[in-house]
Design an enzyme around this catalytic site. Structure first.
Site, short mmCIF file in Angstrom:
data_model
loop_
_atom_site.label_atom_id
_atom_site.label_comp_id
_atom_site.label_asym_id
_atom_site.label_seq_id
_atom_site.Cartn_x
_atom_site.Cartn_y
_atom_site.Cartn_z
CD GLU A 58 -37.09 -58.79 48.73
OE1 GLU A 58 -36.42 -59.79 48.41
OE2 GLU A 58 -37.05 -58.28 49.86
CE LYS A 67 -39.95 -52.55 49.47
NZ LYS A 67 -39.24 -53.84 49.63
CB SER A 105 -36.99 -54.47 57.63
OG SER A 105 -37.91 -53.40 57.57
CD GLU A 114 -31.91 -53.70 50.50
OE1 GLU A 114 -33.13 -53.79 50.27
OE2 GLU A 114 -31.37 -54.13 51.54
CG ASP A 122 -41.57 -55.08 51.91
OD1 ASP A 122 -41.57 -54.67 50.73
OD2 ASP A 122 -40.54 -55.09 52.62
#
Ligand code: KIV
Ligand code: NA
Length: 258
Positions: free
Chosen positions: A114, A112, A45, A181, A82
């Site tokens: 996804e 992390k 982000s 999420e 991330d």
């Protein structure tokens, strides 16, 4: 005392909610750390502070640059980095290389990634076997924005089942925690009950083992924020006012004083 992965898992067993936030620079990281946040995520982000519309353009180099700054500010919290889009999806080798840099060069304690589809589960299992702690992330995965948009996931029965199975597969692959999420809160509850590792929710209701938000949303600094975020301050207003006051005083020759 610095927070460990073992402790975060114990927090779930003890029913003690885990507090997580994102940091992209030294200043914010240091403030969050001293305020007692348990887990600090160098989220992709950070794209927003680089002026990108999505998380897709972010590079590994940019991530490492920011992660190193965060590292200098974090003493207590667990620091998770991330991996950016297409720095781990290509192959297990690529994921190992990127995760290696996040740990060895930037000093992250975990990464992390996804997704919970079979190839990603296999990649994650290999990272974990190599000694790299991994956090999973299912539901709305913003790196897939062009496929799934930014809307809530897990609305149909098929989707719910898929997300639940992905979470179970990720736990079996060895993730120490998983971000849920933007999914319905009853689905997040079901996943949280089924897993023995902590779930960290964002837009996933109150039943997760912990919560994460993007710090700029919490501070009211973001240009736009998702419907599930909550601003605990209004830094856009505070900053605008401070800059206007400063400008006024300079133009009026009130600052600096003689
Ligand atoms: O990039 C990020 O900030 C994230 C969290 C919001 C989970 O992935
Ligand atoms: Na992210």
């Amino acid at each position: 005392m610095a927070i460990t992965i073992r402790q975060l898992i114990q927090y779930k067993q003890q029913g003690r909610p885990i507090v997580a936030l994102t940091a992209w620079d030294y200043t914010i990281a240091q403030l969050l750390d001293v305020a007692g946040v348990d887990l600090i995520l160098v989220g992709d982000s950070m794209s927003v502070i680089l002026g990108y519309d999505t998380t897709l353009p972010l590079t590994l180099e940019e991530t490492l640059h920011h992660a190193k700054a965060v590292r200098r500010g974090v003493r207590h919290a667990l620091m998770v980095v991330d991996l950016p889009f297409l720095t781990y999806q290509e192959s297990i080798q690529q994921a190992m290389h990127s995760a290696g840099l996040a740990l060895k060069e930037a000093g992250g304690q975990a990464v992390k990634l996804e997704g919970g589809y079979p190839a990603m589960v296999e990649t994650i299992a290999r990272l974990v076997q190599a000694g790299i702690p991994v956090m999973g992330h299912v539901g709305l995965t913003p790196q897939s924005v062009h496929q799934i948009g930014l809307r809530q996931q897990g609305k149909t029965e098929t989707d719910r089942q898929r997300i639940l199975q992905e979470a179970i597969a990720l736990e079996q692959a060895g993730v120490f925690s998983i971000v849920l999420e933007h999914i319905p809160s009853d689905l997040a509850l079901e996943i949280t009950d089924k897993l023995s590792i902590p779930t960290i929710g964002i837009g996933a209701g109150p039943h997760c083992d912990g919560q994460v938000l993007v710090t700029s949303d919490v501070l009211g600094l973001s240009e736009k924020q998702p419907p599930f975020a909550k601003a605990y301050a209004n830094l856009r207003e505070t900053i605008t006012k401070a800059v206007q006051d400063y400008s006024f005083e300079v133009r009026q020759q009130k600052f600096p004083q003689k």
